[in-house]
Design an enzyme around this catalytic site. Structure first.
Site, PDB file in Angstrom:
ATOM      1  CB  SER A  42       4.084   9.896  20.779  1.00  0.00           C
ATOM      2  OG  SER A  42       3.867   9.641  19.414  1.00  0.00           O
ATOM      3  CG  HIS A 160       3.625   4.059  19.566  1.00  0.00           C
ATOM      4  ND1 HIS A 160       3.880   4.496  18.299  1.00  0.00           N
ATOM      5  CD2 HIS A 160       2.873   5.035  20.156  1.00  0.00           C
ATOM      6  CE1 HIS A 160       3.313   5.687  18.115  1.00  0.00           C
ATOM      7  NE2 HIS A 160       2.709   6.031  19.230  1.00  0.00           N
ATOM      8  CD  GLN A 168       6.284   7.073  18.502  1.00  0.00           C
ATOM      9  OE1 GLN A 168       6.054   7.663  19.545  1.00  0.00           O
ATOM     10  NE2 GLN A 168       5.766   7.458  17.338  1.00  0.00           N
ATOM     11  CD  GLU A 169       6.168   5.521  14.306  1.00  0.00           C
ATOM     12  OE1 GLU A 169       6.218   5.624  13.067  1.00  0.00           O
ATOM     13  OE2 GLU A 169       5.338   6.119  15.006  1.00  0.00           O
ATOM     14  CD  GLU A 210       2.303   3.624  14.897  1.00  0.00           C
ATOM     15  OE1 GLU A 210       3.246   3.487  14.096  1.00  0.00           O
ATOM     16  OE2 GLU A 210       1.844   4.718  15.225  1.00  0.00           O
ATOM     17  CG  ASP A 247       7.990   9.174  14.489  1.00  0.00           C
ATOM     18  OD1 ASP A 247       8.672  10.124  14.937  1.00  0.00           O
ATOM     19  OD2 ASP A 247       6.748   9.110  14.611  1.00  0.00           O
ATOM     20  CD  GLU A 290       6.924  10.801  11.778  1.00  0.00           C
ATOM     21  OE1 GLU A 290       6.960   9.884  10.920  1.00  0.00           O
ATOM     22  OE2 GLU A 290       5.986  10.948  12.572  1.00  0.00           O
ATOM     23  CG  ASP A 317       3.966  13.539  13.862  1.00  0.00           C
ATOM     24  OD1 ASP A 317       2.904  14.186  13.815  1.00  0.00           O
ATOM     25  OD2 ASP A 317       4.051  12.453  14.472  1.00  0.00           O
ATOM     26  CE  LYS A 342       0.650  11.272  13.373  1.00  0.00           C
ATOM     27  NZ  LYS A 342       1.481  11.498  14.583  1.00  0.00           N
ATOM     28  CG  HIS A 370      -1.121   5.044  11.300  1.00  0.00           C
ATOM     29  ND1 HIS A 370      -0.884   3.772  11.771  1.00  0.00           N
ATOM     30  CD2 HIS A 370       0.080   5.699  11.394  1.00  0.00           C
ATOM     31  CE1 HIS A 370       0.376   3.663  12.128  1.00  0.00           C
ATOM     32  NE2 HIS A 370       0.987   4.804  11.911  1.00  0.00           N
ATOM     33  NE  ARG A 371      -1.965  10.693  15.858  1.00  0.00           N
ATOM     34  CZ  ARG A 371      -1.852  11.849  16.510  1.00  0.00           C
ATOM     35  NH1 ARG A 371      -2.611  12.866  16.147  1.00  0.00           N
ATOM     36  NH2 ARG A 371      -0.984  12.013  17.489  1.00  0.00           N
ATOM     37  CB  SER A 372      -0.117   5.022  18.144  1.00  0.00           C
ATOM     38  OG  SER A 372      -0.554   6.034  19.018  1.00  0.00           O
ATOM     39  CE  LYS A 393       4.504   7.189  11.119  1.00  0.00           C
ATOM     40  NZ  LYS A 393       5.216   8.079  12.014  1.00  0.00           N
TER      41      LYS A 393
HETATM   42  P1  PGA Z   1       0.876   8.846  17.706  1.00  0.00           P
HETATM   43  O1  PGA Z   1       2.150   8.246  16.960  1.00  0.00           O
HETATM   44  O2  PGA Z   1      -0.305   8.550  16.905  1.00  0.00           O
HETATM   45  O3  PGA Z   1       0.924   8.138  19.033  1.00  0.00           O
HETATM   46  O4  PGA Z   1       1.146  10.321  17.839  1.00  0.00           O
HETATM   47  C1  PGA Z   1       2.358   8.318  15.601  1.00  0.00           C
HETATM   48  C2  PGA Z   1       3.503   9.219  15.268  1.00  0.00           C
HETATM   49  O5  PGA Z   1       4.160   9.783  16.156  1.00  0.00           O
HETATM   50  O6  PGA Z   1       3.775   9.396  14.088  1.00  0.00           O
HETATM   51 ZN    ZN Z   2       5.497  10.825  14.555  1.00  0.00          ZN
END
Ligand code: PGA
Ligand code: ZN
Length: 429
Positions: A42, A160, A168-169, A210, A247, A290, A317, A342, A370-372, A393
């Site tokens: 994402s 994800h 998403q989270e 994740e 998130d 987020e 983000d 990131k 991190h990243r996904s 995170k």
């Molecule tokens: P991404 O997701 O690494 O797929 O961007 C993580 C996030 O959105 O925080």
């Molecule tokens: Zn995010």
């Protein structure tokens, strides 16, 4: 005072079975270090460019051979002979060599892999732990070894997890742990209770990108209900020892000026979505939101940030993409009180630290992320300790690429002994 002798690059794999860049930096004294870079799904539009080959005959076009060649043929000759300790100079050489404002020429994946491998090699050369080396040029030099609060992503949705939920989270934040290891213990106990609950309900137990569970949820509130139950069964009170974070990654469900919450058959305006979040906050102990709005919906961020209790974290983000200019704008416009950091959104260690310095100066909270798509590289664990932001995170406490970071933090905590501090979310207490 060692110099770089050679740099080797290759394609390796990330946790989503996609190629990614690996680099080995070798010094003249034969000390060497590897780094692997992560990859998002994402992704924000303002991120530095991740160079992919686009050659459909290999890896469905996702190969990173061009980035690998850029490292070996263009970057390596320029860095050979440079003192490995000169991180800033080395990063600047790569920035200049690329010459673009989004690293599209060499690829942020190529540049970041070298930047991190150089840093690791320098730490080894000094024969000190990576977090200590990072601390020597951290913008947060208060001398404290601050172990971060883990934001554990226990339920995965959105891009994800095949849209198990629109959000998403769903994260838990152990805000009253005694230590980092105690926070992880709490997180894992809740994760295991969650698994038992899902099993009883005959929900499927597959994991998202994740490491969180990702059954098709009934709506976007069900995950909170499940978390409430799991916390109670594990012996914790939501809102007391545990707070929640989301998130939304709202850019992913935004189109034509509306936010499409498919799970609930809703198409909401910015103001309506703001009310939707405020209702969720009234019902559940949410302490961190987020990307509640799309990356271009500054009004949404500004309004929500103004309306919420400042103890609640509004995190940018995709909004900022770890980009100095965007973070500056966010500070000026009070679009959020926190920023997600990131490394691969911006592409060098030096620029990432500049972003942190800026946030810190403005008393904006910052979370190392991190990243996904991840690898077993645990660099961000040391980075989080040295940057002192007090939050990390890095997914659920499951899947090797996620536990690599948590386990490294457990090792750091042990190594530091009494020197280790646990930040314990003073701002959420
Ligand atoms: P991404 O997701 O690494 O797929 O961007 C993580 C996030 O959105 O925080
Ligand atoms: Zn995010």
């Amino acid at each position: 005072m060692s110099k770089i002798k050679s740099i080797i690059a290759l394609e390796v794999l990330d946790s989503r079975a996609q190629p990614t860049v690996a680099v080995k930096v070798v010094l003249e004294n034969n000390i060497s270090a590897y780094a692997y870079v992560p990859s998002g799904a994402s992704t924000g539009s303002y991120e530095a460019v991740e160079l992919r080959d686009g050659d459909s005959s290999r890896y469905l076009g996702k190969g990173v051979k061009k980035a690998v060649l850029n490292i070996e043929e263009k970057i390596a000759p320029k860095l050979k002979g440079q003192l490995v300790k000169n991180q800033e100079k080395i990063d600047q050489i790569m920035i200049d060599l690329d010459g673009s404002d989004n690293k599209k020429n060499l690829g942020a994946n190529a540049i970041l892999a070298v930047s991190i491998a150089v840093c690791k090699a320098a730490a080894k050369d000094k024969n000190i732990p990576l977090y200590d080396h990072l601390l020597s040029f951290s913008p947060s030099k208060d001398g404290a070894y601050k172990l971060p609060v883990p934001m554990l992503n226990l339920l995965n949705g959105g891009r994800h997890a095949n849209w198990a939920s629109d959000i998403q989270e769903y994260m838990i934040l152990p805000v009253k742990a005694k230590s980092f290891s105690n926070a992880m213990q709490m997180g894992v106990e809740i994760y295991q209770q969650l698994k038992l609950i899902l099993k009883k309900k005959k929900y499927h137990l597959g994991l998202g990108d994740e490491g969180g569970f990702s059954p098709q949820f009934k709506d976007n509130s069900e995950p909170f209900e499940l978390l409430n139950k799991a916390c109670h069964l594990a012996g914790y009170t939501p809102g007391e020892q545990i707070k929640y974070g989301i998130d939304a990654a709202a850019s992913e469900f935004y189109s034509k000026n509306k936010y499409h919450l498919k799970k609930e058959n809703l198409k909401l305006s910015t103001q309506e979505l703001k009310k939707y979040y405020i209702n969720l906050i009234k019902k559940y102990p949410i302490a961190s939101l987020e990307d509640p709005f799309s990356e271009d919906d500054w009004t949404g961020f500004i309004d929500l940030n103004k309306e919420l209790d400042p103890k609640i974290q509004v995190v940018g983000d995709d909004l900022y993409a770890t980009n100095l200019n965007l973070i500056k704008k966010g500070i000026e416009e009070k679009a959020s009180n926190a920023v997600l950091i990131k490394l691969n959104q911006i592409g060098t260690l030096t620029e990432t630290m500049a972003a942190i310095k800026l946030a810190k100066k403005a008393q904006m909270k910052y979370i190392i992320s991190h990243r996904s798509g991840e690898t077993e590289d645990s660099f961000i664990a040391d980075f989080a300790v040295a940057m002192g932001g007090g939050q990390i995170k890095t997914g659920a406490p499951a899947r090797g690429e996620r536990t690599a970071k948590y386990n490294r933090l457990l090792v750091i905590e042990k190594e530091l002994g009494k020197k280790a501090q646990y930040s314990n979310f003073p701002f959420f207490a």
